[in-house]
Design a protein around this motif. Structure first.
Motif, PDB file in Angstrom:
ATOM      1  N   GLY A 161      47.949  44.248  51.284  1.00  0.00           N
ATOM      2  CA  GLY A 161      48.431  44.336  49.911  1.00  0.00           C
ATOM      3  C   GLY A 161      47.303  44.332  48.903  1.00  0.00           C
ATOM      4  N   THR A 162      47.672  44.557  47.648  1.00  0.00           N
ATOM      5  CA  THR A 162      46.705  44.521  46.558  1.00  0.00           C
ATOM      6  C   THR A 162      46.878  43.233  45.768  1.00  0.00           C
ATOM      7  OG1 THR A 162      48.242  45.738  45.132  1.00  0.00           O
ATOM      8  CG2 THR A 162      46.613  47.023  46.359  1.00  0.00           C
ATOM      9  N   GLY A 163      45.817  42.824  45.096  1.00  0.00           N
ATOM     10  CA  GLY A 163      45.848  41.605  44.319  1.00  0.00           C
ATOM     11  C   GLY A 163      46.682  41.742  43.064  1.00  0.00           C
ATOM     12  N   ALA A 164      47.297  40.633  42.665  1.00  0.00           N
ATOM     13  CA  ALA A 164      48.116  40.615  41.452  1.00  0.00           C
ATOM     14  C   ALA A 164      47.689  39.414  40.605  1.00  0.00           C
ATOM     15  CB  ALA A 164      49.597  40.565  41.808  1.00  0.00           C
ATOM     16  N   ARG A 165      48.624  38.828  39.906  1.00  0.00           N
ATOM     17  CA  ARG A 165      48.334  37.762  38.949  1.00  0.00           C
ATOM     18  C   ARG A 165      47.557  36.601  39.580  1.00  0.00           C
ATOM     19  NH1 ARG A 165      51.942  35.297  34.228  1.00  0.00           N
ATOM     20  NH2 ARG A 165      50.900  33.284  33.974  1.00  0.00           N
ATOM     21  N   ALA A 166      46.539  36.116  38.858  1.00  0.00           N
ATOM     22  CA  ALA A 166      45.783  34.943  39.301  1.00  0.00           C
ATOM     23  C   ALA A 166      46.662  33.700  39.225  1.00  0.00           C
ATOM     24  CB  ALA A 166      44.543  34.765  38.432  1.00  0.00           C
ATOM     25  N   ILE A 167      46.347  32.723  40.064  1.00  0.00           N
ATOM     26  CA  ILE A 167      47.113  31.478  40.128  1.00  0.00           C
ATOM     27  C   ILE A 167      46.191  30.318  39.766  1.00  0.00           C
ATOM     28  CG2 ILE A 167      48.512  29.980  41.591  1.00  0.00           C
ATOM     29  CD1 ILE A 167      49.068  32.428  43.355  1.00  0.00           C
ATOM     30  N   ARG A 168      46.633  29.490  38.832  1.00  0.00           N
ATOM     31  CA  ARG A 168      45.800  28.399  38.340  1.00  0.00           C
ATOM     32  C   ARG A 168      46.293  27.054  38.864  1.00  0.00           C
ATOM     33  NH1 ARG A 168      44.689  28.525  32.041  1.00  0.00           N
ATOM     34  NH2 ARG A 168      43.184  26.965  32.785  1.00  0.00           N
TER      35      ARG A 168
END
Length: 228
Positions: free
Chosen positions: A85-92
Motif C-alpha cells: 500500500g501507499t502511505g496516508a495520514r500521519a499518526i501522532r
C-alpha cells in the motif's frame, strides 16, 4: 558482511582456550548462550531488534503488535493496504489521559462526532506498563492499516546462521557468552571475577550504544533549533 554465529563462537573458544569444545560444548551450550545474548540485548535496547511493518488493525480502539514482538516503538502512519500500500495520514502520539478527558466515550463503538470510529487513525496512545498493546483514536470501524515499528524477539539461530541482530552487537554477544561460560565454572579461582568482568563489558557495550545513539540522533539538532 554479516557476522556469523560460527565467527563469534570461534572468538569465544579462543579466549576460553577450548577450541575443540571439550569443556564448553558448542551446540549444547555456546550457541544457546548466543541466543540468550540476543534476547538480553533486545530487552536492554529494544530498537536493536526493531522491525518496521504494516499491520491490519482490529475493530475498536485496543490494538496489539504482532505475536513476534516484545514492545511497540512507534506508530507511523495510515496505509492504504496491508501489503504494497501507499502511505496516508500521519499518526501522532497522544497521552491517554488527554483523550479520556476530552472524549470520555471514545472507546464506545457508537460514539459520534470527532471520536466516531472509522478506518483512518489520527492518534495513538501507549502505556509503558502494557508494552504489547496500544490504543488508536478514533477507534477502528472497517478495514484500517497502519505502519508501525516494534521490537521483535530475535530469531533463534544455529551455528551455521548469521546473528539475527545487527552486526554492531557482535562484541556484546561474545562477552555475554564468555560471562555464561565462566559462570559455569565459577567455583574455580578467578572465574567468578572473569564472569563479572565480561557481563560488565556486555552491559556497557549495549547501554553505551544507547548513549551514543542519543547523542548522534538527527532529531537532536531539530530540537535544539526549536528551543532556540
Amino acid at each position: 558482511m554479516a557476522v556469523t554465529v560460527q565467527s563469534v563462537i570461534d572468538r569465544v573458544q579462543a579466549v576460553l582456550q577450548d577450541t575443540t569444545g571439550v569443556r564448553w560444548p558448542v551446540t549444547g551450550e555456546l550457541v544457546l548462550w548466543v541466543n540468550d545474548a540476543q534476547r538480553e540485548i533486545a530487552l536492554l535496547k529494544p530498537d536493536a531488534s526493531a522491525v518496521n511493518t504494516t499491520v491490519t488493525l482490529a475493530t475498536g480502539t485496543k490494538q496489539e503488535i504482532p505475536s513476534a514482538g516484545n514492545r511497540l516503538l512507534k506508530v507511523v502512519r495510515n496505509m492504504s493496504a496491508a501489503s504494497g500500500g501507499t502511505g496516508a495520514r500521519a499518526i501522532r502520539l497522544v497521552d491517554l489521559a488527554v483523550l479520556d478527558s476530552q472524549s470520555p466515550s471514545w472507546h464506545d463503538p457508537s460514539v459520534t462526532g470527532d471520536a466516531a470510529h472509522t478506518n483512518i487513525v489520527k492518534h495513538y496512545s501507549y502505556e509503558e506498563s502494557n508494552p504489547r498493546n496500544f490504543y488508536v483514536y478514533p477507534g477502528v470501524s472497517g478495514n484500517a492499516y497502519v505502519e508501525l515499528v516494534y521490537s521483535a524477539n530475535p530469531a533463534t539461530v544455529a551455528l551455521s546462521d548469521n546473528l539475527s541482530i545487527a552486526d554492531i552487537f557482535a562484541n556484546a554477544v561474545m562477552n555475554y557468552v564468555l560471562y555464561m561460560a565462566y559462570m559455569k565454572d565459577a567455583e574455580f579461582a578467578g572465574n567468578e571475577n572473569r564472569a563479572s568482568n565480561h557481563y560488565q563489558l556486555f552491559t556497557t557495550s549495549v547501554t553505551g550504544k544507547g548513549q551514543i545513539d542519543a547523542v548522534t540522533n538527527p532529531n537532536i539538532e531539530r530540537r535544539a533549533q526549536m528551543g532556540a
